[in-house]
Design a protein around this motif. Structure first.
Motif, PDB file in Angstrom:
ATOM      1  N   GLY A 182       1.058  -1.096  -0.145  1.00  0.00           N
ATOM      2  CA  GLY A 182       0.371   0.117  -0.197  1.00  0.00           C
ATOM      3  C   GLY A 182       0.855   0.929  -0.389  1.00  0.00           C
ATOM      4  N   PHE A 183       1.776   0.905  -0.472  1.00  0.00           N
ATOM      5  CA  PHE A 183       2.797   3.033  -0.391  1.00  0.00           C
ATOM      6  C   PHE A 183       3.915   2.631  -1.563  1.00  0.00           C
ATOM      7  CE2 PHE A 183       4.090   0.454   3.885  1.00  0.00           C
ATOM      8  CZ  PHE A 183       3.419   1.441   4.665  1.00  0.00           C
ATOM      9  N   ALA A 184       4.112   3.889  -1.841  1.00  0.00           N
ATOM     10  CA  ALA A 184       4.379   4.135  -3.095  1.00  0.00           C
ATOM     11  C   ALA A 184       5.963   4.558  -3.360  1.00  0.00           C
ATOM     12  CB  ALA A 184       3.952   5.796  -4.076  1.00  0.00           C
ATOM     13  N   PRO A 185       6.845   4.301  -4.215  1.00  0.00           N
ATOM     14  CA  PRO A 185       8.353   4.122  -4.290  1.00  0.00           C
ATOM     15  C   PRO A 185       8.291   5.901  -5.188  1.00  0.00           C
ATOM     16  CG  PRO A 185       7.691   2.699  -6.370  1.00  0.00           C
ATOM     17  CD  PRO A 185       6.370   3.164  -4.850  1.00  0.00           C
ATOM     18  N   ILE A 186       9.108   6.774  -4.219  1.00  0.00           N
ATOM     19  CA  ILE A 186       8.964   7.803  -4.632  1.00  0.00           C
ATOM     20  C   ILE A 186      10.157   7.729  -6.307  1.00  0.00           C
ATOM     21  CG2 ILE A 186      10.863   9.554  -4.774  1.00  0.00           C
ATOM     22  CD1 ILE A 186       8.928   9.989  -2.328  1.00  0.00           C
ATOM     23  N   ARG A 187       9.563   8.403  -7.438  1.00  0.00           N
ATOM     24  CA  ARG A 187      10.095   8.442  -8.249  1.00  0.00           C
ATOM     25  C   ARG A 187      11.396   9.326  -9.118  1.00  0.00           C
ATOM     26  NH1 ARG A 187       6.812   6.079 -12.031  1.00  0.00           N
ATOM     27  NH2 ARG A 187       5.557   4.116 -11.044  1.00  0.00           N
ATOM     28  N   GLU A 188      11.176  10.409  -8.332  1.00  0.00           N
ATOM     29  CA  GLU A 188      11.670  12.252  -8.942  1.00  0.00           C
ATOM     30  C   GLU A 188      12.755  11.470  -7.992  1.00  0.00           C
ATOM     31  OE1 GLU A 188       9.890  15.292  -7.833  1.00  0.00           O
ATOM     32  OE2 GLU A 188       7.868  14.472  -8.477  1.00  0.00           O
ATOM     33  N   PHE A 189      13.816  10.673  -7.304  1.00  0.00           N
ATOM     34  CA  PHE A 189      14.998  10.470  -6.410  1.00  0.00           C
ATOM     35  C   PHE A 189      15.818   9.281  -7.054  1.00  0.00           C
ATOM     36  CE2 PHE A 189      13.937  14.017  -4.545  1.00  0.00           C
ATOM     37  CZ  PHE A 189      14.753  15.366  -5.135  1.00  0.00           C
ATOM     38  N   THR A 190      16.458   8.981  -6.912  1.00  0.00           N
ATOM     39  CA  THR A 190      17.105   7.464  -7.302  1.00  0.00           C
ATOM     40  C   THR A 190      18.696   7.016  -6.691  1.00  0.00           C
ATOM     41  OG1 THR A 190      18.709   7.647  -9.098  1.00  0.00           O
ATOM     42  CG2 THR A 190      15.946   8.082  -9.831  1.00  0.00           C
ATOM     43  N   GLY A 191      18.665   5.859  -6.582  1.00  0.00           N
ATOM     44  CA  GLY A 191      19.535   5.481  -6.464  1.00  0.00           C
ATOM     45  C   GLY A 191      20.917   5.669  -7.433  1.00  0.00           C
ATOM     46  N   HIS A 192      22.322   5.207  -7.639  1.00  0.00           N
ATOM     47  CA  HIS A 192      23.271   5.959  -8.378  1.00  0.00           C
ATOM     48  C   HIS A 192      24.349   4.740  -8.610  1.00  0.00           C
ATOM     49  CE1 HIS A 192      24.830   7.928  -5.388  1.00  0.00           C
ATOM     50  NE2 HIS A 192      24.007   7.960  -4.559  1.00  0.00           N
ATOM     51  N   GLY A 193      25.325   4.947  -9.438  1.00  0.00           N
ATOM     52  CA  GLY A 193      26.588   4.649  -9.541  1.00  0.00           C
ATOM     53  C   GLY A 193      27.574   5.313  -8.516  1.00  0.00           C
ATOM     54  N   ILE A 194      28.322   5.058  -7.963  1.00  0.00           N
ATOM     55  CA  ILE A 194      29.552   5.712  -6.826  1.00  0.00           C
ATOM     56  C   ILE A 194      30.562   5.177  -7.360  1.00  0.00           C
ATOM     57  CG2 ILE A 194      28.866   4.054  -5.023  1.00  0.00           C
ATOM     58  CD1 ILE A 194      28.817   6.670  -2.860  1.00  0.00           C
ATOM     59  N   GLY A 195      31.891   5.721  -6.675  1.00  0.00           N
ATOM     60  CA  GLY A 195      33.622   5.704  -7.207  1.00  0.00           C
ATOM     61  C   GLY A 195      33.842   6.905  -6.785  1.00  0.00           C
ATOM     62  N   ARG A 196      34.740   7.186  -7.448  1.00  0.00           N
ATOM     63  CA  ARG A 196      34.938   8.573  -6.954  1.00  0.00           C
ATOM     64  C   ARG A 196      34.895   9.703  -6.627  1.00  0.00           C
ATOM     65  NH1 ARG A 196      40.808   7.964  -6.671  1.00  0.00           N
ATOM     66  NH2 ARG A 196      41.881   5.971  -8.516  1.00  0.00           N
ATOM     67  N   GLU A 197      33.599   9.394  -7.683  1.00  0.00           N
ATOM     68  CA  GLU A 197      32.907  10.754  -7.726  1.00  0.00           C
ATOM     69  C   GLU A 197      31.550  10.246  -6.556  1.00  0.00           C
ATOM     70  OE1 GLU A 197      32.935  13.380  -8.419  1.00  0.00           O
ATOM     71  OE2 GLU A 197      35.315  13.615  -9.381  1.00  0.00           O
ATOM     72  N   MET A 198      30.646  11.048  -5.411  1.00  0.00           N
ATOM     73  CA  MET A 198      29.391  10.729  -5.296  1.00  0.00           C
ATOM     74  C   MET A 198      28.429   9.801  -6.169  1.00  0.00           C
ATOM     75  SD  MET A 198      26.820  12.778  -2.641  1.00  0.00           S
ATOM     76  CE  MET A 198      27.900  13.725  -2.187  1.00  0.00           C
ATOM     77  N   HIS A 199      28.309  11.170  -6.898  1.00  0.00           N
ATOM     78  CA  HIS A 199      27.296   9.954  -7.990  1.00  0.00           C
ATOM     79  C   HIS A 199      27.703   9.661  -9.290  1.00  0.00           C
ATOM     80  CE1 HIS A 199      25.031  12.739  -5.727  1.00  0.00           C
ATOM     81  NE2 HIS A 199      23.645  11.451  -4.840  1.00  0.00           N
ATOM     82  N   GLU A 200      27.332   8.713 -10.149  1.00  0.00           N
ATOM     83  CA  GLU A 200      27.789   8.358 -11.046  1.00  0.00           C
ATOM     84  C   GLU A 200      27.242   7.421 -11.622  1.00  0.00           C
ATOM     85  OE1 GLU A 200      32.935   7.263  -9.396  1.00  0.00           O
ATOM     86  OE2 GLU A 200      31.253   6.208 -10.448  1.00  0.00           O
ATOM     87  N   ASP A 201      27.570   7.272 -13.272  1.00  0.00           N
ATOM     88  CA  ASP A 201      26.010   6.523 -14.005  1.00  0.00           C
ATOM     89  C   ASP A 201      26.347   4.658 -13.506  1.00  0.00           C
ATOM     90  OD1 ASP A 201      25.129   8.173 -14.982  1.00  0.00           O
ATOM     91  OD2 ASP A 201      26.598   8.092 -16.912  1.00  0.00           O
ATOM     92  N   PRO A 202      25.183   4.020 -13.261  1.00  0.00           N
ATOM     93  CA  PRO A 202      24.091   4.576 -13.733  1.00  0.00           C
ATOM     94  C   PRO A 202      23.069   5.137 -12.722  1.00  0.00           C
ATOM     95  CG  PRO A 202      24.239   2.297 -13.325  1.00  0.00           C
ATOM     96  CD  PRO A 202      25.062   2.538 -12.424  1.00  0.00           C
ATOM     97  N   ALA A 203      22.179   5.824 -13.157  1.00  0.00           N
ATOM     98  CA  ALA A 203      20.434   5.586 -12.116  1.00  0.00           C
ATOM     99  C   ALA A 203      19.709   4.760 -11.915  1.00  0.00           C
ATOM    100  CB  ALA A 203      19.457   6.817 -12.884  1.00  0.00           C
ATOM    101  N   VAL A 204      19.749   4.745 -11.031  1.00  0.00           N
ATOM    102  CA  VAL A 204      18.905   3.223 -10.147  1.00  0.00           C
ATOM    103  C   VAL A 204      17.542   3.649  -9.426  1.00  0.00           C
ATOM    104  CG1 VAL A 204      19.104   1.460  -8.999  1.00  0.00           C
ATOM    105  CG2 VAL A 204      21.358   2.651  -9.743  1.00  0.00           C
ATOM    106  N   TYR A 205      16.801   3.612 -10.265  1.00  0.00           N
ATOM    107  CA  TYR A 205      15.368   3.617 -10.523  1.00  0.00           C
ATOM    108  C   TYR A 205      14.536   3.103  -8.953  1.00  0.00           C
ATOM    109  CZ  TYR A 205      15.634   7.413 -13.788  1.00  0.00           C
ATOM    110  OH  TYR A 205      16.269   8.481 -14.847  1.00  0.00           O
ATOM    111  N   ASN A 206      14.036   3.002  -8.171  1.00  0.00           N
ATOM    112  CA  ASN A 206      12.522   1.999  -7.480  1.00  0.00           C
ATOM    113  C   ASN A 206      11.657   1.592  -8.049  1.00  0.00           C
ATOM    114  OD1 ASN A 206      15.274   2.610  -5.149  1.00  0.00           O
ATOM    115  ND2 ASN A 206      14.283   5.293  -5.237  1.00  0.00           N
ATOM    116  N   PHE A 207      11.359   1.822  -9.206  1.00  0.00           N
ATOM    117  CA  PHE A 207      10.765   1.226 -10.104  1.00  0.00           C
ATOM    118  C   PHE A 207      11.271   1.079 -11.494  1.00  0.00           C
ATOM    119  CE2 PHE A 207      11.249   5.343 -11.723  1.00  0.00           C
ATOM    120  CZ  PHE A 207      10.731   5.825 -12.549  1.00  0.00           C
ATOM    121  N   GLY A 208       9.786   0.592 -11.705  1.00  0.00           N
ATOM    122  CA  GLY A 208      10.817  -0.422 -13.553  1.00  0.00           C
ATOM    123  C   GLY A 208      10.174  -1.739 -13.548  1.00  0.00           C
TER     124      GLY A 208
END
Length: 256
Positions: free
Chosen positions: A159-185
């Protein structure tokens, strides 16, 4: 562009993840009625620097603090303040990122303050379960749609809803790298996962509607209907030996 990490690079990220886990464990213990979110931020920065790491959220694109501290209907990027005092019944999401020797670690959790409602308890539990279901999909050969669908299907079944406007992400030397990891799909769709990918998987789940608004500070995002939200995140590395390694949860092993 996807940045694949070799074993020595993942080892460095493992060290960063170990420190971040220690920091977040201490912050979690400090969460109680009467504590300000600024106090949590000060504690986190002190602990990060004690380990000779850098709080990588601090000054990131102008963000003023070392953690994000998001209360109740706030999804992400709540700015800590000495005027934000935790009250019995609140829930708070703490998102923290650090940099150690040039490598990032990123993790988040939601905790109750004092005695919380049954709805809040369920939301926190289901959000964490969404992470674990998604993490099991993070194996070489699967696709990003499999990860997003794992979050979406479990959240919506409760009965809950995943947020669609923010995502997970790749990470490494940078905080945010490709790819975006969506919470729906859709299962079987999207980029194929490969050995050496390191991802920050982070279900953000609303008890009501997933649509968001951003506060006047330009950072804090909250649900338009002011429904409660929860957030749970770990940094994980994809290998070819089976289920992924959770870099921000040292010592964890999968049980089949």
């Amino acid at each position: 562009m996807i940045s694949l990490k070799n074993p020595s690079q993942i080892a460095k990220m493992r060290e960063a993840g170990k420190i971040l886990r220690e920091v977040e464990d201490e912050v979690r213990l400090a969460i109680k009625p009467g504590v300000s979110t600024a106090e949590l931020d000060i504690l986190a920065e002190k602990l990060i620097r004690k380990h000779r790491a850098i709080p990588s959220s601090l000054h990131y694109e102008g963000y003023p603090c070392s953690i994000c501290a998001s209360i109740n209907d706030e999804v992400v990027h709540g700015i800590p303040s000495d005027r934000r005092i935790l009250k019995d019944g609140d829930i708070i999401s703490v998102d923290c990122t650090l940099l150690l020797d040039g490598w990032q670690a990123d993790s988040a959790f939601t905790a109750g303050v004092g005695t919380i409602s049954e709805e809040a308890e369920k939301l926190i539990r289901v959000t964490e379960e969404c992470f674990w279901k998604a993490a099991r999909q993070c194996v070489a050969g699967n696709r990003l749609g499999d990860v997003g669908y794992a979050v979406q299907s479990l959240a919506e079944a409760n009965g809950f809803a995943p947020i669609r406007e923010f995502t997970g992400h790749g990470i490494g030397r940078e905080m945010h790298e490709d790819p975006a990891v969506y919470n729906f799909g859709e299962p079987g769709r999207g980029m194929r996962l490969r050995k050496g990918m390191v991802l920050a998987v982070e279900p953000m789940i609303a008890a009501g509607d997933w649509h968001l608004s951003v506060d006047d500070d330009g950072w804090c995002a909250r649900t338009v209907d002011h429904s409660l939200t929860a957030h749970y995140e770990h940094t994980l590395a994809i290998n070819e030996e089976g289920l992924p390694e959770l870099l921000t949860l040292p010592g964890f092993t999968w049980e089949e």
